[in-house]
Write a protein that holds these residues in place. Sequence first.
Motif, PDB file in Angstrom:
ATOM      1  N   SER A 138     -28.226  64.444 -23.769  1.00 48.50           N
ATOM      2  CA  SER A 138     -27.607  65.823 -24.524  1.00 48.50           C
ATOM      3  C   SER A 138     -26.427  66.354 -23.890  1.00 48.50           C
ATOM      4  O   SER A 138     -25.739  65.806 -22.835  1.00 48.50           O
ATOM      5  CB  SER A 138     -28.910  66.938 -24.262  1.00 48.50           C
ATOM      6  N   GLY A 139     -25.762  67.399 -24.563  1.00 45.85           N
ATOM      7  CA  GLY A 139     -24.535  67.834 -23.925  1.00 45.85           C
ATOM      8  C   GLY A 139     -23.285  66.958 -24.024  1.00 45.85           C
ATOM      9  O   GLY A 139     -22.371  67.078 -23.566  1.00 45.85           O
ATOM     10  N   LYS A 140     -23.450  66.218 -25.265  1.00 47.47           N
ATOM     11  CA  LYS A 140     -22.198  65.324 -25.221  1.00 47.47           C
ATOM     12  C   LYS A 140     -21.295  65.755 -26.512  1.00 47.47           C
ATOM     13  O   LYS A 140     -20.476  64.798 -26.807  1.00 47.47           O
ATOM     14  CB  LYS A 140     -22.803  63.688 -25.143  1.00 47.47           C
ATOM     15  N   GLN A 141     -21.476  66.634 -27.102  1.00 48.63           N
ATOM     16  CA  GLN A 141     -20.858  67.066 -28.284  1.00 48.63           C
ATOM     17  C   GLN A 141     -19.264  67.158 -28.294  1.00 48.63           C
ATOM     18  O   GLN A 141     -18.755  66.640 -29.197  1.00 48.63           O
ATOM     19  CB  GLN A 141     -21.063  68.464 -28.742  1.00 48.63           C
ATOM     20  N   THR A 142     -18.804  67.402 -27.179  1.00 49.21           N
ATOM     21  CA  THR A 142     -17.076  67.208 -27.279  1.00 49.21           C
ATOM     22  C   THR A 142     -16.871  65.700 -26.403  1.00 49.21           C
ATOM     23  O   THR A 142     -15.660  65.890 -26.059  1.00 49.21           O
ATOM     24  CB  THR A 142     -16.897  68.459 -26.286  1.00 49.21           C
ATOM     25  N   VAL A 143     -17.568  64.867 -26.162  1.00 45.85           N
ATOM     26  CA  VAL A 143     -17.419  63.554 -25.455  1.00 45.85           C
ATOM     27  C   VAL A 143     -16.223  62.841 -26.365  1.00 45.85           C
ATOM     28  O   VAL A 143     -16.327  62.923 -27.418  1.00 45.85           O
ATOM     29  CB  VAL A 143     -18.364  62.820 -24.798  1.00 45.85           C
ATOM     30  N   GLY A 144     -15.328  62.450 -25.489  1.00 42.93           N
ATOM     31  CA  GLY A 144     -14.213  61.607 -26.404  1.00 42.93           C
ATOM     32  C   GLY A 144     -14.190  60.151 -25.754  1.00 42.93           C
ATOM     33  O   GLY A 144     -14.842  59.857 -24.900  1.00 42.93           O
ATOM     34  N   LEU A 145     -13.539  59.282 -26.650  1.00 44.70           N
ATOM     35  CA  LEU A 145     -13.366  58.024 -26.220  1.00 44.70           C
ATOM     36  C   LEU A 145     -12.024  57.703 -25.625  1.00 44.70           C
ATOM     37  O   LEU A 145     -10.969  58.239 -26.389  1.00 44.70           O
ATOM     38  CB  LEU A 145     -13.695  57.009 -27.664  1.00 44.70           C
ATOM     39  N   GLU A 146     -11.999  57.066 -24.499  1.00 43.24           N
ATOM     40  CA  GLU A 146     -10.762  56.873 -23.990  1.00 43.24           C
ATOM     41  C   GLU A 146      -9.945  55.463 -24.262  1.00 43.24           C
ATOM     42  O   GLU A 146      -8.882  55.340 -24.360  1.00 43.24           O
ATOM     43  CB  GLU A 146     -10.938  56.988 -22.232  1.00 43.24           C
ATOM     44  N   ALA A 147     -11.034  54.451 -24.498  1.00 45.83           N
ATOM     45  CA  ALA A 147     -10.386  53.038 -24.621  1.00 45.83           C
ATOM     46  C   ALA A 147     -11.663  52.218 -25.247  1.00 45.83           C
ATOM     47  O   ALA A 147     -12.799  52.454 -25.016  1.00 45.83           O
ATOM     48  CB  ALA A 147     -10.004  52.593 -23.250  1.00 45.83           C
ATOM     49  N   ILE A 148     -11.254  51.043 -25.632  1.00 44.93           N
ATOM     50  CA  ILE A 148     -12.279  50.036 -26.044  1.00 44.93           C
ATOM     51  C   ILE A 148     -11.689  48.748 -25.575  1.00 44.93           C
ATOM     52  O   ILE A 148     -10.544  48.435 -25.458  1.00 44.93           O
ATOM     53  CB  ILE A 148     -12.087  49.630 -27.641  1.00 44.93           C
TER      54      ILE A 148
END
Length: 124
Positions: free
Chosen positions: A61-71
């Motif tokens: 939980s608590g990941k609503q604003t998580v972002g992706l940095e790289a693939i």
Amino acid sequence: MNATSGNTPAPIELTLRKRSRQLHVVFADGLAETLSAEYLRVHSPSAEVTGHGVGEGILVSGKQTVGLEAIEPVGRYAVRLIFDDGHSTGLYTWPVLYELCRHRDSKWQRYLERLREAGARRDA
């Protein structure tokens, strides 16, 4: 990214959209989805999320604003997604990514149900 794993179509396009925190995926069979970083993070194929036993895995939980940095490509069969919360241990193989795309709506609804049942929240 044209190799396949078994009968799973390979992705022919992976587009990281950092600003909107999304990953756009197009597979060789035409399936195309835009997946949020939150969805990918809470459904990570890592042991931290899937757990070590049978079942739905560990509720994140608590990941609503998580972002992706790289693939990061991993051979010709997977990618590693680097999230801005430091998580980077799950390998998104083509079958895993295909399933996440194909069943996005039902998996997302089940995730929201599990949050409600646990009294947990999407925001931190």
